[in-house]
Design a protein around this motif. Structure first.
Motif, short mmCIF file in Angstrom:
data_model
loop_
_atom_site.label_atom_id
_atom_site.label_comp_id
_atom_site.label_asym_id
_atom_site.label_seq_id
_atom_site.Cartn_x
_atom_site.Cartn_y
_atom_site.Cartn_z
N LEU A 137 0.80 -1.21 0.06
CA LEU A 137 -0.14 -0.05 -0.11
C LEU A 137 0.86 1.56 0.01
CD1 LEU A 137 -2.66 -1.21 2.54
CD2 LEU A 137 -3.04 -0.98 0.08
N GLN A 138 2.04 1.04 0.68
CA GLN A 138 3.06 2.38 0.71
C GLN A 138 4.08 2.50 -0.56
OE1 GLN A 138 4.25 1.54 4.68
NE2 GLN A 138 2.83 3.13 5.58
N PRO A 139 4.14 3.45 -1.37
CA PRO A 139 4.98 3.87 -2.28
C PRO A 139 6.48 4.18 -1.55
CG PRO A 139 3.62 5.72 -2.13
CD PRO A 139 3.00 4.62 -1.26
N TRP A 140 7.35 3.88 -2.50
CA TRP A 140 8.79 4.14 -2.01
C TRP A 140 8.96 5.69 -1.51
CZ3 TRP A 140 12.31 0.72 -0.44
CH2 TRP A 140 13.30 1.13 -0.14
N ASP A 141 8.13 6.56 -2.14
CA ASP A 141 8.35 8.08 -1.81
C ASP A 141 7.33 8.44 -0.82
OD1 ASP A 141 6.09 7.67 -3.31
OD2 ASP A 141 7.07 9.13 -5.04
N ILE A 142 6.86 7.65 -0.01
CA ILE A 142 5.89 7.92 1.05
C ILE A 142 6.78 8.94 2.33
CG2 ILE A 142 6.47 5.78 2.67
CD1 ILE A 142 3.68 5.94 3.37
N GLU A 143 6.18 9.95 3.00
CA GLU A 143 6.75 10.83 3.70
C GLU A 143 7.06 10.12 5.13
OE1 GLU A 143 4.44 11.49 2.01
OE2 GLU A 143 5.07 13.19 0.36
N ILE A 144 6.50 9.22 5.51
CA ILE A 144 6.50 8.78 6.71
C ILE A 144 7.07 7.40 6.87
CG2 ILE A 144 4.33 9.99 7.59
CD1 ILE A 144 2.84 7.28 7.31
N GLY A 145 7.58 6.91 8.28
CA GLY A 145 8.02 5.60 8.27
C GLY A 145 7.34 4.41 7.58
N SER A 146 8.03 3.44 7.32
CA SER A 146 7.35 2.52 6.48
C SER A 146 8.00 0.97 6.84
CB SER A 146 7.27 2.55 5.13
OG SER A 146 6.93 1.55 4.31
N ASN A 147 7.12 0.10 7.45
CA ASN A 147 7.64 -1.18 7.67
C ASN A 147 8.05 -1.75 6.23
OD1 ASN A 147 6.86 -0.80 10.21
ND2 ASN A 147 5.67 -2.70 10.49
N CYS A 148 7.16 -1.63 5.39
CA CYS A 148 7.67 -2.39 4.03
C CYS A 148 8.76 -2.05 3.44
CB CYS A 148 6.65 -2.23 3.08
SG CYS A 148 6.32 -3.26 1.68
N LYS A 149 8.93 -0.72 3.36
CA LYS A 149 10.32 -0.05 2.91
C LYS A 149 11.66 -0.76 3.77
CE LYS A 149 10.92 4.11 1.88
NZ LYS A 149 11.35 5.70 1.84
N ASN A 150 11.41 -0.66 5.07
CA ASN A 150 12.35 -1.33 5.93
C ASN A 150 12.76 -2.54 5.53
OD1 ASN A 150 11.35 0.84 8.56
ND2 ASN A 150 13.37 1.00 7.45
N MET A 151 11.70 -3.30 5.44
CA MET A 151 11.63 -4.79 5.07
C MET A 151 12.35 -5.00 3.76
SD MET A 151 8.32 -6.03 6.90
CE MET A 151 9.07 -7.84 7.12
N ALA A 152 12.09 -4.27 2.79
CA ALA A 152 12.69 -4.31 1.54
C ALA A 152 14.22 -4.17 1.44
CB ALA A 152 11.99 -3.37 0.50
N LEU A 153 14.62 -3.11 2.15
CA LEU A 153 15.96 -2.70 2.36
C LEU A 153 16.68 -4.09 2.94
CD1 LEU A 153 15.98 0.88 3.44
CD2 LEU A 153 17.08 0.12 1.31
N GLU A 154 16.14 -4.39 4.01
CA GLU A 154 16.83 -5.58 4.61
C GLU A 154 16.94 -6.88 3.58
OE1 GLU A 154 19.16 -7.51 7.42
OE2 GLU A 154 18.32 -5.36 7.67
N LEU A 155 15.80 -7.26 3.20
CA LEU A 155 15.85 -8.39 2.16
C LEU A 155 16.94 -8.04 0.88
CD1 LEU A 155 11.91 -9.03 1.98
CD2 LEU A 155 13.58 -10.52 2.78
N SER A 156 16.82 -7.00 0.45
CA SER A 156 17.89 -6.50 -0.76
C SER A 156 19.25 -6.67 0.02
CB SER A 156 17.60 -5.05 -1.01
OG SER A 156 18.12 -4.34 -0.15
N ARG A 157 19.65 -7.00 1.10
CA ARG A 157 21.20 -7.38 1.49
C ARG A 157 21.48 -8.73 0.78
NH1 ARG A 157 21.63 -7.15 7.55
NH2 ARG A 157 23.72 -7.53 7.12
#
Length: 401
Positions: free
Chosen positions: A12-32
Motif C-alpha cells: 500500500l505504501q509507495p517508496w516515496d512515502i513521507e512517513i516511516g514504512s515497515n515495508c520499505k525497511n523490510m525491502a532494504l533488509e531483504l535486498s542485503r
C-alpha cells in the motif's frame, strides 16, 4: 535468512512515502541478500483526478507518459517500479461479483507491468511479498510469471476501517488462505491470520534508530518557553488511533504539567478543546531527523492509544523510539503493548494515566539502571532480527513441503 532469491514486493505504501514504512525497511533488509523489485502503487482514476498536483501523482504521470523511467535503482540489488498503467477506482461498487470482475481487470493491468519489469531485471521463480494489499494484489499469485511462494504480511487490521470493510474482509481472508504463509508484526494479528492459514507467524517488528548523542542536543527553539515537566507525544495525531478525550482529561487533571504534541493533526484534533488548554502545546510536523531532539527533552513519553478494532493488535513502533532514549513511557494497555510490560507503565483509563505519569516523574535519574535497560530492549527490535524470523519460518515451511 532468505537468500539468493528474486523477490517482488507489492503493498500500500509507495517508496516515496513521507512517513516511516515497515515495508520499505523490510525491502532494504531483504535486498542485503536478495534481488528485490519494490512496486509503487499504480495510479487510480480518482487519485489521478483529485490529487493531480501532488508530487507523487506527478511522478507517476511522468512515468506513464514515458518522460521518466519506470524502474529506479535504489541500491545494487533493490529497484522500484512505477507501473505504467491506471487502475479503475472500484471500491464503491456494491456487488461482490462485479467488484471481483473489475478487480481482476486491475490486477491484470498491474501484473502486466510487473512481469515486464521483472523480465528486464532477469527475475526467475520470484517470491511474492504482499504488504497488506488484499485488493490490488489479490490475483497476483496466479498472474505473475513463475511465482514460487507467496508471503502475505499483515501489520494493520485494515478491514476494520470503513474504506476497506465492504470487500476487504472476504478478500483478505481468501488471500491469507492461499498464501504460502502469513507474517504478522504482533501476536494478535498472527492469531487472526491462523484462522485462515495455519502457517501464520508473529515475526516481530524492527525499528530505525539514530544515535544517542554523547551530550544532550540543544533544546529545540519551540520548547524553550514551555515550562517543565514536559509530557510528550511524537507522531501523527489521528483520532482513530489516539484517544482525544483521554488526553484532554489528563491535561485538565494535571494543569502544572506541559503536554507537548509533535506531529500533524487530523480534523478531530484540529477542532478539539485541547487547543484551548494553556498547558497543551501543538508543535506541528517536524523532520524525522529532528524527532530525537524532542524525545530526548521529554520527561515522560506518552502513547494515549484509542482501543478499537484497528489499534488493538498494532505493534506500537513509537514505543521503541521512546525507549531507545531511555525515557519513561506511559501507554494504554493493549495485548500488543504487554510485551513491553517490564519497561513501560501500562494504563487503563484516565485515573491510571494520572498515577503513572506521577510515578514516571518520580523516578530517580538512574532508576536502578532502567534507562539503559529500556534502550537495550528497544535495540533488540531490529529489522535484521525481524527478517531473520521471517526467513526461519519460510525456510522451515519450504522444507516441510
Amino acid at each position: 535468512m532468505i537468500r539468493d532469491r528474486h523477490i517482488i514486493i507489492v503493498g500500500l505504501q509507495p517508496w516515496d512515502i513521507e512517513i516511516g514504512s515497515n515495508c520499505k525497511n523490510m525491502a532494504l533488509e531483504l535486498s542485503r541478500h536478495n534481488k528485490v523489485l519494490y512496486v509503487n502503487r499504480a495510479l487510480d482514476r480518482i487519485t489521478a483526478l483529485r490529487a493531480g498536483n501532488d508530487a507523487k501523482t506527478q511522478r507517476r504521470k511522468s512515468s506513464l507518459k514515458g518522460e521518466t523511467t519506470d524502474l529506479q535503482e535504489i541500491n545494487g540489488s533493490l529497484y522500484t517500479l512505477d507501473p505504467r498503467t491506471v487502475l479503475e477506482s472500484i471500491n464503491k461498487v456494491p456487488f461482490p461479483f462485479l467488484f471481483d470482475l473489475l478487480n481482476r481487470v486491475n490486477n491484470k493491468r498491474l501484473a502486466r507491468e510487473i512481469n515486464n519489469a521483472a523480465a528486464r531485471l532477469g527475475f526467475k521463480d520470484p517470491l511474492l511479498f504482499i504488504d497488506n494489499d488484499f485488493f490490488r494484489a489479490f490475483y497476483l499469485p496466479e498472474l505473475l510469471n513463475g511465482v514460487n511462494g507467496t508471503i502475505y504480511y499483515i501489520r494493520d487490521n485494515l478491514t476494520s476501517q470503513p474504506y476497506f470493510k465492504r470487500h476487504g474482509a472476504r478478500l483478505e481472508r481468501r488471500l491469507m488462505a492461499k498464501a504460502t504463509m502469513v507474517a504478522a508484526n504482533s501476536a494478535y494479528l498472527a492469531r487472526y491470520g491462523r484462522e485462515y492459514n495455519v502457517h501464520s507467524y508473529d515475526i516481530g517488528q524492527g525499528c530505525e534508530f539514530g544515535t544517542v548523542p554523547a551530550a544532550p542536543p540543544a533544546l529545540p527553539e519551540d520548547l524553550r518557553q514551555i515550562p517543565r515537566p514536559l509530557i510528550g507525544y511524537v507522531g501523527a495525531l489521528i483520532s482513530s488511533r489516539l484517544d482525544v478525550g483521554l488526553i484532554e482529561h489528563i491535561a485538565l487533571a494535571k494543569p502544572a504539567y506541559s503536554f507537548v504534541l509533535v506531529g500533524p493533526e487530523d480534523g478531530t484534533f484540529s477542532a478539539s478543546r485541547l487547543h484551548q488548554l494553556p498547558n497543551v502545546h501543538f508543535l506541528g510536523s517536524k523532520p524525522a531527523s529532528m524527532l530525537g531532539d524532542y524525545i530526548s527533552q521529554f520527561d515522560v513519553c506518552l502513547n494515549p492509544q484509542a482501543v478499537n478494532e484497528m489499534t488493538i493488535g498494532n505493534y506500537p513502533r513509537k514505543i521503541d523510539e521512546y525507549l531507545f532514549f531511555g525515557k519513561p513511557v506511559v501507554a494504554t494497555d493493549t495485548e500488543a503493548m504487554r510485551m513491553f510490560g517490564d519497561y513501560v507503565y501500562l494504563c487503563n483509563g484516565p485515573g491510571s494515566y494520572e498515577e503513572a505519569i506521577d510515578a514516571a516523574l518520580g523516578e530517580k535519574n538512574d532508576a536502578n539502571g532502567l534507562p539503559e535497560q529500556r534502550k537495550q530492549f528497544a535495540l533488540s527490535h531490529t529489522w535484521e532480527n525481524c527478517i531473520a524470523a521471517l526467513g526461519e519460518k519460510f525456510t522451515a515451511l519450504n522444507k516441510l513441503n
